[in-house]
Design a protein around this motif. Structure first.
Motif, PDB file in Angstrom:
ATOM      1  N   GLU A  34       0.880  -1.143   0.160  1.00  0.00           N
ATOM      2  CA  GLU A  34       0.049   0.045  -0.047  1.00  0.00           C
ATOM      3  C   GLU A  34       0.963   1.292   0.044  1.00  0.00           C
ATOM      4  O   GLU A  34       1.796   1.224   0.804  1.00  0.00           O
ATOM      5  N   ASN A  57     -14.533   9.403   4.772  1.00  0.00           N
ATOM      6  CA  ASN A  57     -13.941  10.298   3.726  1.00  0.00           C
ATOM      7  C   ASN A  57     -15.097  11.077   2.750  1.00  0.00           C
ATOM      8  O   ASN A  57     -14.907  11.592   2.028  1.00  0.00           O
ATOM      9  N   GLY A  58     -15.967  10.189   3.128  1.00  0.00           N
ATOM     10  CA  GLY A  58     -17.574  10.302   2.362  1.00  0.00           C
ATOM     11  C   GLY A  58     -18.476   9.245   2.740  1.00  0.00           C
ATOM     12  O   GLY A  58     -18.152   8.205   2.967  1.00  0.00           O
ATOM     13  N   ALA A 268      -4.673  -3.958  -7.739  1.00  0.00           N
ATOM     14  CA  ALA A 268      -5.811  -3.247  -7.124  1.00  0.00           C
ATOM     15  C   ALA A 268      -5.738  -1.917  -7.010  1.00  0.00           C
ATOM     16  O   ALA A 268      -6.093  -1.325  -6.022  1.00  0.00           O
ATOM     17  N   SER A 301     -17.491  15.866   0.231  1.00  0.00           N
ATOM     18  CA  SER A 301     -18.199  15.551   1.364  1.00  0.00           C
ATOM     19  C   SER A 301     -17.937  16.733   2.277  1.00  0.00           C
ATOM     20  O   SER A 301     -16.782  17.121   2.472  1.00  0.00           O
TER      21      SER A 301
END
Ligand SMILES: Cc1cc2nc3c(=O)[nH]c(=O)nc-3n(C[C@H](O)[C@H](O)[C@H](O)COP(=O)(O)OP(=O)(O)OC[C@H]3O[C@@H](n4cnc5c(N)ncnc54)[C@H](O)[C@@H]3O)c2cc1C
Length: 452
Positions: A34, A57-58, A268, A301
């Motif tokens: 990551e 985060n939203g 991914a 957001s």
């Protein structure tokens, strides 16, 4: 069962987490790379010092048809942390509220005419247009890919009131694009998936929400699985290229020059981060071109912590006519069933926020408070304790006209290299279910590899 292979998952968002968890469940040796210092990607909690109840985060909503996402939640032990209420609210200027039924027979009434002022004739026209819409979603006309959702609604004769109260809002939510830009084919595809799942399960697909923050929902349980099953997570490990030789995966090269040995890789990462990683894959020019064309769309957001309640009637409220400033208001007290402790958290969402994304934090909060005061009479008395604006310029890939056929398959020409992520080809638009479904397909392909 450990087959002696080293499986590397690039990306610790939902697609990467699900891939790693499912590979680990199958007994494989897994490493997650990551690039950030934390897991979660686009689904994560946000902490605010000194304020209880972390926001996200939203705000993320889920659908009953998210079967791969629920498989993931079951794997990480949080499947019961999602709730499907019977209704939400449509909120109109001046504070008027009407019910938006999201479950059961009454949801059909909502589908056929949610506007409270629609007369009988208009409701009938809305019902006829809805049937036509569903029929065309299941058997798309040849030119649907050339139409925006707005043009499609117009062509099938969806009455203006039904559009205002339901369809334009729903299409914006599904494609994260205003109806003038959003692809009719993408919207039709999601509608068709929902209808098929509804027929299969003999219940209409309905909308719900997590009752916990996204770290608790997605990450904590995955970390536990990783600890139990010996999955290694390497943070701040940005992958640069997947090394392939003679049609076989050999390693993953990191930005800092380190090579991580790998026999199989799930890549991914979002479409906006794919470039370079697949250089060794023969078909990389087509995948990069598709990734570029898919582009990105912004979501803004705002997590508003107020000194008193706003006067919501439901956990989820759609703001009718607020497009571009606020699409939905989420009441976290109702959603998380938590005591308020003197601070009330409301999460506001604006999809397709092409204009808002360029405004400053203060401008966004001021604009949104002005709008809230027009829709919630109680807002006039409320003070903002804390406001957190989360701008996500690359919230999802863009699903505008002409993008429906671009998404690449999870399988590539190299059997040990698979793609995952919401932007790869699935039955859904840019959603958490798309991320989870892509992971299921990617892992399925790797588990079919012949013995090492
Ligand atoms: C504000 C917002 C609201 C949303 N609302 C909803 C909703 O209501 N319902 C819904 O279903 N969906 C919603 N979505 C969409 C949903 O969040 C995404 O579709 C989903 O989370 C994507 O997961 P992913 O794993 O494909 O990508 P990501 O979550 O982006 O994960 C990719 C990961 O890869 C990492 N990475 C990138 N490049 C590299 C590299 N080179 N090396 C190593 N790591 C790398 C990134 O740091 C990231 O952690 C929303 C999205 C946003 C942003």
């Amino acid at each position: 069962m450990d087959d002696g292979r080293s499986y590397v998952v690039i990306g610790g968002g939902l697609a990467g987490l699900a891939s790693a968890v499912w590979l680990a469940e199958a007994g494989k040796r897994v490493t997650v790379l990551e690039r950030r210092a934390r897991l979660g990607g686009r689904t994560r909690a946000m902490t605010v010092t000194g304020v209880p109840d972390p926001a996200d985060n939203g705000q993320h909503v889920v659908a009953t048809g998210y079967e791969h996402l629920f498989r993931y939640l079951t794997s990480v032990g949080t499947a019961d942390a999602v709730e499907f209420p019977h209704s939400g609210s449509l909120r109109w200027p001046g504070g008027r509220v009407t019910a938006l039924h999201t479950r059961g027979v009454r949801s059909i009434g909502t589908l056929f005419g949610a506007h409270p002022d629609a007369g009988a004739a208009e409701r009938l026209r809305a019902a006829v247009a809805t049937v036509r819409l569903i029929r065309q979603a299941l058997r798309p006309p040849a030119d649907l890919a050339d139409l925006s959702t707005g043009q499609w609604f117009e062509r099938i004769g969806m009455p203006a009131k039904a559009r205002v109260a339901l369809w334009d809002w729903l299409a914006l939510g599904i494609a994260a694009e205003p109806v003038q830009r959003g692809s009719a084919k993408v919207f039709a595809g999601v509608l068709a998936t929902a209808v098929r799942l509804g027929l299969r399960d003999r219940r209409a697909v309905s909308i719900g929400y997590p009752t916990v923050d996204l770290d608790t929902l997605y990450i904590a349980g995955a970390e536990r699985v990783f600890r139990e099953r010996g999955v290694e997570v390497r943070y701040r490990a940005a992958a640069r290229r997947i090394v392939v030789a003679d049609g076989t995966v050999r390693a993953v090269l990191l930005d800092d020059g380190t090579e991580i040995p790998a026999d199989a890789v799930v890549c991914a990462v979002p479409n906006s981060h794919i470039r370079g990683l697949l250089d060794d894959l023969p078909e990389h020019p087509e995948i990069y071109a598709a990734a570029d064309k898919l582009g990105v769309t912004p979501i803004v957001s705002t997590n508003l912590y107020l000194d008193g309640p706003l006067g919501t009637k439901a956990a989820m409220e759609a703001i009718i006519g607020g497009a571009g400033v606020i699409d939905e208001v989420f009441d976290r007290q109702r959603m998380h069933r938590r005591p308020t402790d003197g601070v009330w958290l409301y999460c506001l969402t604006t999809s397709g926020a092409y204009e808002q994304i360029h405004r400053s934090h203060d401008e966004i909060v001021t604009e949104q408070l002005d709008l809230l005061r027009r829709y919630y009479p109680d807002a006039a008395q409320r003070k903002v304790v804390h406001a957190q604006v989360v701008k996500m310029p690359e919230a999802t890939f863009s699903q505008v006209v002409g993008t429906d056929a671009l998404r690449p398959d999870q399988r590539t020409s190299v059997p040990g290299l698979v793609l995952a992520g919401d932007w790869t080809r699935t039955d859904w638009s840019a959603t958490m279910e798309s991320a989870a479904q892509s992971a299921a397909r990617a892992v399925g392909a790797l588990l079919e590899l012949p013995p090492a």
